[in-house]
Design a protein around this motif. Structure first.
Motif, PDB file in Angstrom:
ATOM      1  N   ASP A 103       1.185  -1.018   0.297  1.00  0.00           N
ATOM      2  CA  ASP A 103      -0.399  -0.083   0.811  1.00  0.00           C
ATOM      3  C   ASP A 103       1.020   1.100   0.211  1.00  0.00           C
ATOM      4  N   ASP A 105       0.380   4.252  -0.660  1.00  0.00           N
ATOM      5  CA  ASP A 105      -0.656   5.398  -0.982  1.00  0.00           C
ATOM      6  C   ASP A 105       0.104   5.400   0.733  1.00  0.00           C
ATOM      7  N   ASN A 106       0.293   4.828   1.324  1.00  0.00           N
ATOM      8  CA  ASN A 106       0.246   4.923   3.235  1.00  0.00           C
ATOM      9  C   ASN A 106       1.857   4.750   3.293  1.00  0.00           C
ATOM     10  N   VAL A 138       0.819  -3.540   4.038  1.00  0.00           N
ATOM     11  CA  VAL A 138      -0.777  -3.321   3.759  1.00  0.00           C
ATOM     12  C   VAL A 138      -1.782  -4.682   4.864  1.00  0.00           C
ATOM     13  N   THR A 139      -2.672  -2.730   4.773  1.00  0.00           N
ATOM     14  CA  THR A 139      -4.129  -4.530   5.838  1.00  0.00           C
ATOM     15  C   THR A 139      -4.738  -4.957   4.656  1.00  0.00           C
ATOM     16  N   ASP A 141      -7.719  -4.774   4.952  1.00  0.00           N
ATOM     17  CA  ASP A 141      -8.909  -4.637   4.719  1.00  0.00           C
ATOM     18  C   ASP A 141      -8.527  -3.688   3.343  1.00  0.00           C
ATOM     19  N   ARG A 142      -7.463  -3.046   3.043  1.00  0.00           N
ATOM     20  CA  ARG A 142      -6.597  -2.360   2.305  1.00  0.00           C
ATOM     21  C   ARG A 142      -6.669  -3.239   1.159  1.00  0.00           C
ATOM     22  N   GLU A 145      -9.541  -4.072  -0.807  1.00  0.00           N
ATOM     23  CA  GLU A 145      -9.937  -2.762  -1.228  1.00  0.00           C
ATOM     24  C   GLU A 145      -9.221  -3.477  -2.943  1.00  0.00           C
ATOM     25  N   PHE A 146      -7.909  -3.343  -2.585  1.00  0.00           N
ATOM     26  CA  PHE A 146      -7.524  -3.533  -4.432  1.00  0.00           C
ATOM     27  C   PHE A 146      -7.530  -4.836  -5.392  1.00  0.00           C
TER      28      PHE A 146
END
Length: 182
Positions: A103, A105-106, A138-139, A141-142, A145-146
């Motif tokens: 992730d 982005d974060n 990466v979580t 949840d994320r 989402e991906f």
């Protein structure tokens, strides 16, 4: 053109070392698995990484079907490639195994900023996203989402960190099973 599948290995930031499951798969079947080499594994340039994936897909597709086998930043590179590739080029790919998508982005890793934002276009071929419940990149949840954005099946792998060498997966038979399902 043959019907032999080429598995293009898309390693992540800093590459996959000798104990990584990607490297083990390549060593076990060098005629089938081929790593997409990057110019600089430690200072990745998004445009260059995507261009190298595109060239590798074009070359492999001339021989037969292609499957992407990505880990971490390799997953993000695959997503950027899909978002910008022609329909003709993506048609050569039969599937993608996307393991531990980072992730970025974060993530507070400035050298990876050129890969932001993560491309969320749907993949036009079957894909599986595999994530660990305790991945520091990466979580769960994320990762879900991906998978949803990419139109991929989501598989939760349990608590195995970043699903890399440090995870102690060895040859990772469960991953090979997921690849076979593609």
């Amino acid at each position: 053109m043959s019907d032999r599948t080429t598995y293009l290995v898309l390693a992540g930031y800093e590459n996959s070392g000798p104990e990584h499951w990607q490297t083990r798969w390549e060593e076990a079947e060098p005629e089938a698995f081929r790593r997409v080499q990057q110019a600089d594994w430690d200072r990745p340039e998004a445009g260059d990484w995507v261009a190298r994936v595109d060239a590798a897909v074009a070359e492999a597709a001339a021989q037969g079907p292609v499957v992407l086998v990505a880990h971490s930043l390799g997953c993000i590179t695959a997503a950027r490639w899909v978002a910008g590739a022609s329909a003709e080029r993506t048609a050569a790919v039969r599937g993608a195994l996307l393991v531990a998508p980072a992730d970025i982005d974060n993530a507070d890793v400035p050298v990876l900023a050129g890969f932001r934002p993560v491309a969320l276009a749907p993949f036009p071929f079957p894909a599986v996203v595999v994530a660990s419940t305790d991945d520091p990149w990466v979580t769960t949840d994320r990762a879900r989402e991906f998978a949803g954005a990419w139109g991929a099946r989501f598989v939760e792998a349990g608590a195995h960190g970043h699903l890399n060498s440090a995870s102690g997966l060895g040859d990772w038979p469960a991953g090979r099973e997921l690849l076979a399902e593609l």
